[in-house]
Design a protein around this motif. Structure first.
Motif, PDB file in Angstrom:
ATOM      1  N   SER A 113    -101.857  -4.138 -20.007  1.00  0.00           N
ATOM      2  CA  SER A 113    -100.958  -3.038 -20.383  1.00  0.00           C
ATOM      3  C   SER A 113    -101.456  -1.713 -19.821  1.00  0.00           C
ATOM      4  O   SER A 113    -100.660  -0.891 -19.344  1.00  0.00           O
ATOM      5  CB  SER A 113    -100.859  -2.969 -21.898  1.00  0.00           C
ATOM      6  N   ASP A 123    -104.943  -8.749 -22.609  1.00  0.00           N
ATOM      7  CA  ASP A 123    -103.604  -8.155 -22.740  1.00  0.00           C
ATOM      8  C   ASP A 123    -103.664  -6.635 -22.694  1.00  0.00           C
ATOM      9  O   ASP A 123    -102.820  -5.974 -22.068  1.00  0.00           O
ATOM     10  CB  ASP A 123    -102.968  -8.623 -24.047  1.00  0.00           C
ATOM     11  N   GLU A 157     -94.591 -12.051 -16.574  1.00  0.00           N
ATOM     12  CA  GLU A 157     -93.962 -10.732 -16.739  1.00  0.00           C
ATOM     13  C   GLU A 157     -94.641  -9.679 -15.885  1.00  0.00           C
ATOM     14  O   GLU A 157     -93.980  -8.837 -15.258  1.00  0.00           O
ATOM     15  CB  GLU A 157     -94.021 -10.332 -18.214  1.00  0.00           C
ATOM     16  N   HIS A 158     -95.976  -9.731 -15.843  1.00  0.00           N
ATOM     17  CA  HIS A 158     -96.705  -8.763 -15.006  1.00  0.00           C
ATOM     18  C   HIS A 158     -96.342  -8.916 -13.531  1.00  0.00           C
ATOM     19  O   HIS A 158     -96.156  -7.930 -12.818  1.00  0.00           O
ATOM     20  CB  HIS A 158     -98.201  -8.965 -15.208  1.00  0.00           C
ATOM     21  N   LYS A 202     -97.155 -13.710 -20.215  1.00  0.00           N
ATOM     22  CA  LYS A 202     -97.524 -12.326 -19.880  1.00  0.00           C
ATOM     23  C   LYS A 202     -97.863 -12.169 -18.410  1.00  0.00           C
ATOM     24  O   LYS A 202     -97.516 -11.173 -17.771  1.00  0.00           O
ATOM     25  CB  LYS A 202     -98.712 -11.896 -20.742  1.00  0.00           C
ATOM     26  N   GLU A 247     -98.698 -18.000 -24.262  1.00  0.00           N
ATOM     27  CA  GLU A 247     -98.484 -16.548 -24.248  1.00  0.00           C
ATOM     28  C   GLU A 247     -99.122 -15.889 -23.042  1.00  0.00           C
ATOM     29  O   GLU A 247     -98.559 -14.976 -22.430  1.00  0.00           O
ATOM     30  CB  GLU A 247     -99.049 -15.946 -25.538  1.00  0.00           C
ATOM     31  N   LEU A 248    -100.313 -16.379 -22.674  1.00  0.00           N
ATOM     32  CA  LEU A 248    -100.981 -15.833 -21.479  1.00  0.00           C
ATOM     33  C   LEU A 248    -100.137 -16.052 -20.235  1.00  0.00           C
ATOM     34  O   LEU A 248     -99.956 -15.155 -19.408  1.00  0.00           O
ATOM     35  CB  LEU A 248    -102.346 -16.499 -21.308  1.00  0.00           C
ATOM     36  N   THR A 277    -106.934 -11.097 -12.160  1.00  0.00           N
ATOM     37  CA  THR A 277    -106.232 -11.830 -13.213  1.00  0.00           C
ATOM     38  C   THR A 277    -106.341 -13.338 -13.025  1.00  0.00           C
ATOM     39  O   THR A 277    -106.533 -14.080 -13.994  1.00  0.00           O
ATOM     40  CB  THR A 277    -104.757 -11.414 -13.239  1.00  0.00           C
TER      41      THR A 277
END
Length: 675
Positions: A611, A607, A345-346, A342, A338-339, A482
């Motif tokens: 966001s 997360d 996507e970022h 994400k 999942e990390l 990140t």
């Protein structure tokens, strides 16, 4: 941490040195943010003076807070490197040191070698992007320090201008070193001779398990032989580690067995002595004792059966705990996936933002070009107006000449008409002056407004470019943060996995040892039961001869009851120990579950931060779009104002033309009337 900062400030005052703001700000930020795990002193990419480095070296000499120290890309001078190394020689707490990208050479290299000769706690040191191999003498001192060090395990010497002579010195030093496990020599100029020296070194050095030699112009056959020697060293190191672990386990097991055997032998000797004394004192026994012994044997059998059932329960609980650990590992893998999703996507959203910004910049450049073209058109129109005004002035001069001719004619006709002409001339001149003044004012005002609009547009373009650059910098910083957080989380997950595996292996080994001990005890108890059964048969044969010694037998029965009570208490204590160990395992599993929940919370926080950052970027983009729309509106209003000014000037020019034409048409009519 506060003690470190206070000692730094105090030593700066004692040495009459002003403390640098970068160091103080980092220490304050480090105090304000709570840290977990190992503490790191990271002063990378800060320009540190030699005096501050000397003071930091004195503070580090007695420091016991920082496990890792980083001075990467600080461009330290030789004096600064000496001061830091002087402090690190007496430090006994730091495990990792990073001096990457400081162009260390000469006396700085010698200082690092002296530090390695005297320091016995540093396990890893990074010296990438320096000039250690520039001078052979200083590099020889450094190699001497590496050879005499007995604790260093990892050494990074990438891009250090090491020649084949330096490689020979390093190989000679590594022949004396027995602790270094990893060495990185990529992107140097070791060559053929250096490769041969390293190959000769590997014949004697059997502890170096990882060696990187890419980009050193070493022939392929030598590299293959070096890789073969390194693989042999790796296999040897693995065998040594396994042998050491097995030997430690076996030594512990042997010690435990010896201790238990000694205790059992002493207990057996005591029991034998007691039995002999009892046999000497009393030679009579009754059937009641036989019954009691049989009851005791049955109780023992029942206790052993209960212990076997408890062992089966513990094995089932161990299987359940293993299943829970596997489920936890699966959850961690899912969280990692999942990390990664994400993060991708970022990155896609950031790329889309870049594309939208590029489109907006192109639109702004187009609008600027259009505004520039409109300004050029306005300038051309103003030039046309100036040309028209000049034509009108020429027409006015021609009219003045005609007026002079007419005045001459009119003087001949009459003096009363001269006064009227003079009045008309003065009035016409005043009107012409006023018209010229108004025209000059309007042209100046239009030019000023155009210049102001151009300046404002240029300033806004510059501001937009600055904001674009700032946003790109923020995006790069966010990417770096990140990536760093991702690496930290991966390290924490790997450490947690290693801990869990080590704990499971230790528990499995302990339970195996306990099972072995319990089986041995079971065998011994069975042997004792057989011995006791043989003694019972002998006692039954002697019942007829020992009827007179019942009183002594009663005493003996009481003593045997006490022994049985003691043995029952021992069994109960063993059962309690097993329960305590089970509780400890349950507590450890709960602690591991808490760690997993903390990791999940950290992932949730990451997360949430991602966001929030996306929302901030979107808000900034919306603000920029609103500013662009406001700029478009202002341009439209300015265009409307320019069009209105143009129409007013056209109307004024038409009015002037009409007035001049009326005036010209009136003058000949008045002349005809006078005639």
């Amino acid at each position: 941490m506060e003690e470190f900062r206070y000692t730094y400030i105090r030593l700066c005052k004692d040495n009459h040195v002003e403390p640098q703001e970068c160091v103080l700000s980092y220490l304050k930020s480090f105090e304000s943010t709570p840290k977990r795990g190992k503490t790191v002193l990271n002063l990378s990419t800060n320009s540190l003076s030699p005096k501050t480095c000397h003071v930091l070296g004195k503070v580090i000499a007695t420091d016991r807070t920082f496990v890792e120290i980083k001075f990467a890309d600080c461009m330290l001078s030789e004096d600064a490197v000496k001061g830091l190394c002087h402090g690190l020689t007496t430090n006994s707490y730091c495990k990792m040191l990073d001096l990457k990208g400081n162009n260390i050479r000469g006396s700085g290299v010698e200082a690092v070698g002296k530090m390695l000769r005297h320091n016995h706690t540093i396990l890893s040191i990074c010296l990438e992007w320096n000039a250690f191999g520039l001078l052979d003498n200083s590099f020889a001192m450094f190699c001497d320090g590496v050879g005499s060090n007995d604790n260093l395990q990892a050494l990074d010497l990438r891009n250090n201008q090491i020649s084949h002579d330096g490689a020979v010195e390093l190989a000679a030093a590594l022949k004396r070193n027995n602790t270094l496990r990893a060495l990185d020599l990529r992107w140097n100029s070791i060559g053929l001779l250096g490769g041969r020296a390293i190959l000769e070194m590997l014949k004697t050095n059997k502890t170096l398990c990882r060696l990187e030699l890419a980009g050193n112009n070493i022939p392929g056959d030598i590299l293959k032989s070096i890789d073969l020697a390194i693989s042999q060293n790796e296999d040897r190191a693995l065998l040594k580690d396994d042998h050491k672990s097995k030997m430690t386990v076996m030594a512990k097991h042997v010690k435990q067995l010896e201790h238990e055997k000694k205790l059992e032998i002493s207990e057996l000797m005591d029991t034998i002595d007691k039995q002999e004394d009892l046999m000497r004192r009393s030679k009579r026994s009754t059937s009641t004792k036989v019954d009691q012994l049989q009851n005791a044997l049955e109780e023992r059998k029942a206790s052993f059966n209960s212990l076997a059932a408890k062992l089966a329960m513990t094995e089932s609980e161990l299987a359940l705990t293993e299943q829970k650990v596997n489920d936890g590992n699966m959850l961690v893998a899912k969280l990692k996936q999942e990390l990664t999703i994400k993060v991708s996507e970022h990155q896609e959203e950031i790329r889309r933002d870049h594309e939208e910004r590029a489109k907006l910049e192109a639109k702004l450049y187009k609008e600027l070009s259009e505004a520039h073209e409109k300004n050029i058109q306005l300038e051309t129109k103003s030039e046309d107006l100036d040309r028209r005004c000049r034509m009108q002035q020429e027409q006015i001069f021609e009219l003045k000449e005609q007026i002079t001719h007419l005045q001459a004619e009119m003087k001949l006709k009459g003096s009363h008409f001269d006064d009227r002409l003079q009045q008309e001339k003065t009035r016409h001149r005043d009107e012409i002056k006023e018209a010229e003044q108004l025209r000059h004012k309007e042209v100046g005002r239009v030019r000023q407004e155009c210049e102001e609009t151009e300046n404002t547009l240029r300033e806004r373009i510059q501001r937009l470019e600055m904001s674009r650059l700032e946003l790109e910098e923020e995006i790069s910083r966010l990417k770096n943060s990140t990536m760093v957080e991702k690496i930290q989380h991966e390290e924490q997950l790997s450490l947690a996995k290693q801990k869990i595996q080590a704990d499971e292996e230790n528990r499995y080994r302990q339970m195996e040892e306990k099972l072995r001990v319990s089986m041995a005890l079971k065998d011994e108890v069975q042997s004792r039961c057989n011995q006791q059964s043989s003694t019972i048969s002998e006692l039954q044969s002697r019942i007829s001869s020992l009827t007179l010694e019942l009183e002594n037998a009663k005493k003996r029965v009481e003593e045997s009851n006490e022994q049985l009570a003691e043995k029952n208490s021992i069994t109960l204590s063993e059962v309690g120990k097993v329960k305590i160990e089970l509780n400890q395992t349950v507590n450890k599993l709960e602690a591991e579950r808490k760690l997993q929940t903390e990791l999940r919370e950290k992932l949730g926080e990451v997360d949430r931060k991602m966001s929030e950052q996306l929302l901030r970027h979107r808000e900034i983009l919306e603000e920029k779009e609103n500013e662009i729309e406001s700029l478009k509106r202002r341009l439209k209003t300015r265009e409307a104002e320019v069009n209105s000014i143009r129409e007013e000037e056209m109307q004024r020019a038409q009015v002037l033309q009409m007035a001049v034409m009326n005036y010209v048409s009136k003058v000949p009519q008045s002349g005809d009337k006078l005639a």
